[in-house]
Structure formats: structure tokens, C-alpha cells
Design a protein around this motif. Structure first.
Motif, short mmCIF file in Angstrom:
data_model
loop_
_atom_site.label_atom_id
_atom_site.label_comp_id
_atom_site.label_asym_id
_atom_site.label_seq_id
_atom_site.Cartn_x
_atom_site.Cartn_y
_atom_site.Cartn_z
N GLY A 1 -1.68 -2.92 7.41
CA GLY A 1 -2.57 -1.71 7.47
C GLY A 1 -1.70 -0.48 8.04
O GLY A 1 -2.20 0.42 8.92
N GLY A 2 -0.49 -0.42 7.67
CA GLY A 2 0.32 0.77 7.99
C GLY A 2 1.35 0.65 9.35
O GLY A 2 1.74 1.45 9.54
N LEU A 3 1.36 -0.52 9.60
CA LEU A 3 2.14 -0.70 10.92
C LEU A 3 3.39 -0.61 10.54
O LEU A 3 4.30 -0.24 11.47
CB LEU A 3 1.91 -2.03 11.65
CG LEU A 3 2.35 -2.42 13.03
CD1 LEU A 3 1.93 -1.45 14.07
CD2 LEU A 3 1.66 -3.82 13.27
N ILE A 4 3.86 -1.23 9.64
CA ILE A 4 5.29 -1.26 9.13
C ILE A 4 5.41 -0.57 7.80
O ILE A 4 5.04 -1.05 6.74
CB ILE A 4 5.95 -2.70 8.85
CG1 ILE A 4 5.70 -3.64 10.45
CG2 ILE A 4 7.32 -2.66 8.35
CD1 ILE A 4 6.08 -4.91 10.31
N CYS A 5 6.15 0.39 7.61
CA CYS A 5 6.24 1.49 6.41
C CYS A 5 7.89 1.84 6.25
O CYS A 5 8.64 1.63 7.20
CB CYS A 5 5.59 2.70 6.57
SG CYS A 5 3.79 2.46 6.81
N SER B 1 1.00 -0.98 -0.06
CA SER B 1 -0.04 0.04 -0.03
C SER B 1 1.03 1.48 -0.13
O SER B 1 1.92 1.36 0.84
CB SER B 1 -0.98 0.05 1.19
OG SER B 1 -1.46 1.26 1.28
N GLY B 2 0.56 2.12 -0.90
CA GLY B 2 1.48 3.11 -1.12
C GLY B 2 1.07 4.52 -0.88
O GLY B 2 -0.10 4.67 -1.31
N LYS B 3 1.80 5.58 -0.59
CA LYS B 3 1.09 6.74 -0.73
C LYS B 3 2.35 7.69 -1.02
O LYS B 3 3.71 7.54 -0.68
CB LYS B 3 0.40 7.42 0.64
CG LYS B 3 1.31 7.46 1.86
CD LYS B 3 0.63 7.69 3.18
CE LYS B 3 1.34 7.41 4.21
NZ LYS B 3 0.95 7.97 5.37
N ALA B 4 2.08 9.11 -1.68
CA ALA B 4 3.11 9.96 -1.76
C ALA B 4 2.62 11.38 -1.37
O ALA B 4 1.34 11.70 -1.67
CB ALA B 4 3.50 9.97 -3.22
N THR B 5 3.51 12.22 -1.08
CA THR B 5 3.02 13.78 -0.82
C THR B 5 4.21 14.53 -1.45
O THR B 5 5.40 14.20 -1.05
CB THR B 5 2.96 14.03 0.71
OG1 THR B 5 1.96 12.93 1.52
CG2 THR B 5 2.72 15.52 1.24
N ILE B 6 3.80 15.51 -2.36
CA ILE B 6 4.62 16.51 -2.84
C ILE B 6 4.65 17.67 -2.13
O ILE B 6 3.70 18.64 -1.80
CB ILE B 6 4.26 16.49 -4.31
CG1 ILE B 6 4.21 15.21 -5.14
CG2 ILE B 6 5.01 17.55 -5.01
CD1 ILE B 6 3.61 15.06 -6.36
N SER B 7 6.00 18.25 -2.05
CA SER B 7 6.21 19.64 -1.53
C SER B 7 7.26 20.32 -2.51
O SER B 7 8.42 19.88 -2.37
CB SER B 7 6.63 19.37 -0.22
OG SER B 7 6.86 21.11 0.47
N GLY B 8 6.84 21.25 -3.39
CA GLY B 8 7.70 21.78 -4.12
C GLY B 8 8.25 20.74 -5.15
O GLY B 8 7.50 20.02 -5.80
N ALA B 9 9.71 20.66 -5.14
CA ALA B 9 10.30 19.47 -6.02
C ALA B 9 10.76 18.40 -5.28
O ALA B 9 11.58 17.64 -5.88
CB ALA B 9 11.55 20.24 -6.67
N THR B 10 10.04 18.16 -4.25
CA THR B 10 10.37 16.90 -3.26
C THR B 10 9.23 15.96 -3.28
O THR B 10 7.90 16.59 -2.93
CB THR B 10 11.12 17.31 -1.90
OG1 THR B 10 12.12 18.15 -2.28
CG2 THR B 10 11.20 16.32 -1.04
N MET B 11 9.22 14.75 -3.24
CA MET B 11 8.11 13.76 -3.06
C MET B 11 8.49 12.91 -2.11
O MET B 11 9.78 12.08 -2.48
CB MET B 11 7.85 13.12 -4.28
CG MET B 11 6.83 12.04 -4.19
SD MET B 11 6.07 11.30 -5.61
CE MET B 11 7.54 11.02 -6.42
N LYS B 12 7.90 12.80 -0.94
CA LYS B 12 8.04 11.63 -0.09
C LYS B 12 7.29 10.50 -0.36
O LYS B 12 6.04 10.62 -0.32
CB LYS B 12 7.64 12.20 1.53
CG LYS B 12 8.10 11.15 2.49
CD LYS B 12 7.96 11.73 4.04
CE LYS B 12 8.53 10.73 4.91
NZ LYS B 12 8.50 10.98 6.20
#
Length: 113
Positions: free
Chosen positions: A101-105, A83-94
Motif C-alpha cells: 500500500g505504498g509503505l515500501i517504494c 503498484s506504480g506511478k510516474a510524474t513528468i516535469s519537462g524532459a524528466t520523469m520520476k
């Protein structure tokens, strides 16, 4: 005169098209140094362009709010999908991939090229 007007219109259309592109689209430098391409509309596909796994699709994300995306991320070395997610801030993506269920990432930071 028509030629100059046509060239000006073409330049405006090109600039408008790039301004309307989703911030996740484009080429990104991964944390390990490879280049990944993210393209699509609605659903964005992540494909490695360089490195040992070049040409391999490693994820699919959909918009989930302002500069936030959710979907699935595949580890190219093991072919395990998370299960993945991404967040962009300017020219950086985390980016992060999680199990249980998000316990280990695991997270990575990518930079737009």
C-alpha cells in the motif's frame, strides 16, 4: 502552386500530431542507462528497447491528472509487479513502484530522449 500548398499542409499536420502527443509517449533513458519506449493511447505500455531485457514489457500506466500517471511496473530481473506511478516535469520523469500500500517504494528518474 498546389504542390507547395500540399507540402505546407503536410508539414502543419505533422507538427500538430506531435504537439498532441501525450508527454509520456516516446523514448526514455532509464536510470541504469537502457532505453525504454512508452506508447499507447489511454493506456501506455512501457517496453525496454535496449539492454539485457530488450523487448520486455515492464509496465502499463494510465493518465491520472496533469503529467501524472498510475498503473503497474514490473522489475524485469525478478518479474515481480508493483503498484506504480510516474510524474513528468519537462524532459524528466520520476517513476516509483510500491508494495504494501505504498509503505515500501523504490524510485527512478528517467530522461526523455
Amino acid at each position: 502552386m498546389f504542390r507547395k500548398a500540399g507540402m505546407a499542409l503536410a508539414a502543419i499536420l505533422i507538427m500538430t500530431g506531435s504537439a498532441l502527443a501525450d508527454p509520456i509517449e516516446g523514448n526514455w533513458k532509464t536510470q541504469s542507462g537502457e532505453t525504454a519506449s512508452i506508447a499507447g493511447g489511454g493506456s501506455f505500455s512501457i517496453t525496454l528497447k535496449t539492454g539485457k531485457y530488450a523487448g520486455k514489457t515492464i509496465g502499463s500506466l494510465r493518465a491520472a491528472g496533469d503529467n501524472k500517471y498510475a498503473g503497474s511496473i514490473t522489475d524485469p530481473a525478478t518479474d515481480k509487479t508493483y503498484s506504480g506511478k510516474a510524474t513528468i516535469s519537462g524532459a524528466t520523469m520520476k517513476m516509483s513502484g510500491c508494495v504494501l500500500g505504498g509503505l515500501i517504494c523504490k524510485s527512478q528518474t528517467w530522461h526523455k530522449l
